[in-house]
Design a protein around this motif. Structure first.
Motif, PDB file in Angstrom:
ATOM      1  N   UNK A 164       0.847  -1.172   0.000  1.00  0.00           N
ATOM      2  CA  UNK A 164       0.000   0.000   0.000  1.00  0.00           C
ATOM      3  C   UNK A 164       0.895   1.238   0.000  1.00  0.00           C
ATOM      4  N   UNK A 165       0.707   2.064  -1.006  1.00  0.00           N
ATOM      5  CA  UNK A 165       1.479   3.305  -1.127  1.00  0.00           C
ATOM      6  C   UNK A 165       0.526   4.479  -1.208  1.00  0.00           C
ATOM      7  N   UNK A 166       0.934   5.584  -0.578  1.00  0.00           N
ATOM      8  CA  UNK A 166       0.194   6.824  -0.766  1.00  0.00           C
ATOM      9  C   UNK A 166       1.156   7.984  -0.620  1.00  0.00           C
ATOM     10  N   UNK A 167       0.761   9.106  -1.187  1.00  0.00           N
ATOM     11  CA  UNK A 167       1.637  10.281  -1.223  1.00  0.00           C
ATOM     12  C   UNK A 167       1.212  11.281  -0.155  1.00  0.00           C
ATOM     13  N   UNK A 168       2.217  11.890   0.478  1.00  0.00           N
ATOM     14  CA  UNK A 168       1.984  12.859   1.538  1.00  0.00           C
ATOM     15  C   UNK A 168       2.619  14.183   1.126  1.00  0.00           C
ATOM     16  N   UNK A 169       1.824  15.249   1.155  1.00  0.00           N
ATOM     17  CA  UNK A 169       2.356  16.592   0.921  1.00  0.00           C
ATOM     18  C   UNK A 169       2.970  17.065   2.238  1.00  0.00           C
ATOM     19  N   UNK A 170       4.290  17.071   2.284  1.00  0.00           N
ATOM     20  CA  UNK A 170       4.971  17.296   3.560  1.00  0.00           C
ATOM     21  C   UNK A 170       4.762  18.703   4.106  1.00  0.00           C
ATOM     22  N   UNK A 171       4.846  19.742   3.273  1.00  0.00           N
ATOM     23  CA  UNK A 171       4.667  21.103   3.779  1.00  0.00           C
ATOM     24  C   UNK A 171       3.266  21.304   4.325  1.00  0.00           C
ATOM     25  N   UNK A 172       2.266  20.855   3.594  1.00  0.00           N
ATOM     26  CA  UNK A 172       0.881  21.050   4.009  1.00  0.00           C
ATOM     27  C   UNK A 172       0.599  20.311   5.312  1.00  0.00           C
ATOM     28  N   UNK A 173       0.922  19.021   5.372  1.00  0.00           N
ATOM     29  CA  UNK A 173       0.590  18.244   6.553  1.00  0.00           C
ATOM     30  C   UNK A 173       1.440  18.616   7.759  1.00  0.00           C
ATOM     31  N   UNK A 174       2.701  18.968   7.542  1.00  0.00           N
ATOM     32  CA  UNK A 174       3.529  19.435   8.660  1.00  0.00           C
ATOM     33  C   UNK A 174       2.963  20.728   9.227  1.00  0.00           C
ATOM     34  N   UNK A 175       2.551  21.632   8.345  1.00  0.00           N
ATOM     35  CA  UNK A 175       1.968  22.893   8.794  1.00  0.00           C
ATOM     36  C   UNK A 175       0.684  22.679   9.575  1.00  0.00           C
ATOM     37  N   UNK A 176      -0.173  21.804   9.083  1.00  0.00           N
ATOM     38  CA  UNK A 176      -1.450  21.551   9.765  1.00  0.00           C
ATOM     39  C   UNK A 176      -1.218  20.902  11.131  1.00  0.00           C
ATOM     40  N   UNK A 177      -0.412  19.863  11.185  1.00  0.00           N
ATOM     41  CA  UNK A 177      -0.199  19.134  12.438  1.00  0.00           C
ATOM     42  C   UNK A 177       0.490  20.016  13.476  1.00  0.00           C
ATOM     43  N   UNK A 178       1.562  20.689  13.088  1.00  0.00           N
ATOM     44  CA  UNK A 178       2.275  21.520  14.053  1.00  0.00           C
ATOM     45  C   UNK A 178       1.476  22.763  14.431  1.00  0.00           C
ATOM     46  N   UNK A 179       0.667  23.278  13.509  1.00  0.00           N
ATOM     47  CA  UNK A 179      -0.205  24.397  13.840  1.00  0.00           C
ATOM     48  C   UNK A 179      -1.238  24.006  14.883  1.00  0.00           C
ATOM     49  N   UNK A 180      -1.870  22.855  14.699  1.00  0.00           N
ATOM     50  CA  UNK A 180      -2.844  22.370  15.678  1.00  0.00           C
ATOM     51  C   UNK A 180      -2.174  22.082  17.023  1.00  0.00           C
ATOM     52  N   UNK A 181      -0.972  21.524  16.978  1.00  0.00           N
ATOM     53  CA  UNK A 181      -0.236  21.250  18.212  1.00  0.00           C
ATOM     54  C   UNK A 181       0.076  22.544  18.957  1.00  0.00           C
ATOM     55  N   UNK A 182       0.567  23.550  18.252  1.00  0.00           N
ATOM     56  CA  UNK A 182       0.929  24.796  18.933  1.00  0.00           C
ATOM     57  C   UNK A 182      -0.306  25.508  19.480  1.00  0.00           C
ATOM     58  N   UNK A 183      -1.425  25.460  18.761  1.00  0.00           N
ATOM     59  CA  UNK A 183      -2.667  26.060  19.279  1.00  0.00           C
ATOM     60  C   UNK A 183      -3.108  25.329  20.547  1.00  0.00           C
ATOM     61  N   UNK A 184      -3.073  23.996  20.520  1.00  0.00           N
ATOM     62  CA  UNK A 184      -3.471  23.215  21.697  1.00  0.00           C
ATOM     63  C   UNK A 184      -2.566  23.525  22.890  1.00  0.00           C
ATOM     64  N   UNK A 185      -1.269  23.639  22.653  1.00  0.00           N
ATOM     65  CA  UNK A 185      -0.349  23.925  23.754  1.00  0.00           C
ATOM     66  C   UNK A 185      -0.507  25.358  24.270  1.00  0.00           C
ATOM     67  N   UNK A 186      -0.784  26.309  23.380  1.00  0.00           N
ATOM     68  CA  UNK A 186      -1.028  27.680  23.832  1.00  0.00           C
ATOM     69  C   UNK A 186      -2.288  27.763  24.682  1.00  0.00           C
ATOM     70  N   UNK A 187      -3.289  26.959  24.342  1.00  0.00           N
ATOM     71  CA  UNK A 187      -4.519  26.929  25.136  1.00  0.00           C
ATOM     72  C   UNK A 187      -4.268  26.247  26.482  1.00  0.00           C
TER      73      UNK A 187
END
Length: 155
Positions: A1-24
């Motif tokens: 099973x192979x799939x493609x990951x857009x690294x900039x987009x997903x890194x931005x989304x995951x780390x953005x959500x993480x930083x918002x959660x930690x700031x809260x």
């Protein structure tokens, strides 16, 4: 099973959500001093780091969606499976350490990890478990740092 990951987009989304959660969560975790001593707040450094992470995450998302600059990583389950299983074993080790103590977790998980990595020599199993037990006592009696012991034995 192979799939493609857009690294900039997903890194931005995951780390953005993480930083918002930690700031809260930060106001409930990092308390302010009872009185004002004139010193900087203990929230300054983690808050600055999290705000910087949020800004960089937004930049990655913009770079991906607006400027179409993207690095695509192809995830192949067959190649990545051994590493994922190893990470899951380490997570199980942490969970067992918290729930049943350091020594039982070492006795259970380390031999499983050795077997998974292909080690079949019995001496290596004994040495690894003995080293884990030795590290427990080193931290407890030399460094005076308590690791989670065996429940019910006052570890």
């Amino acid at each position: 099973m192979k799939f493609k990951i857009k690294t900039n987009l997903w890194s931005g989304i995951i780390m953005g959500l993480f930083s918002i959660a930690m700031l809260i969560a930060m106001p409930g975790q990092v308390r302010l001093p009872m009185f004002d001593s004139g010193a900087p707040s203990p929230r300054i450094i983690p808050g600055t780091c999290l705000a910087g992470t949020l800004v960089c995450s937004a930049a990655l998302i913009i770079q991906s969606l607006v400027f179409k600059k993207e690095k695509i990583f192809e995830f192949d389950w067959k190649k990545e499976k051994p590493c994922i299983v190893f990470i899951l074993l380490l997570c199980a080790y942490v969970a067992l350490t918290i729930n049943i103590g350091f020594i039982p977790a070492v006795v259970i998980i380390f031999p499983i990890i050795l077997f998974y990595c292909g080690e079949r020599k019995p001496f290596i199993y004994l040495f690894t478990v003995a080293a884990g037990v030795g590290i427990f006592f080193l931290f407890k009696y030399v460094f005076h740092v308590s690791l989670p012991g065996i429940p019910g034995l006052g570890g």
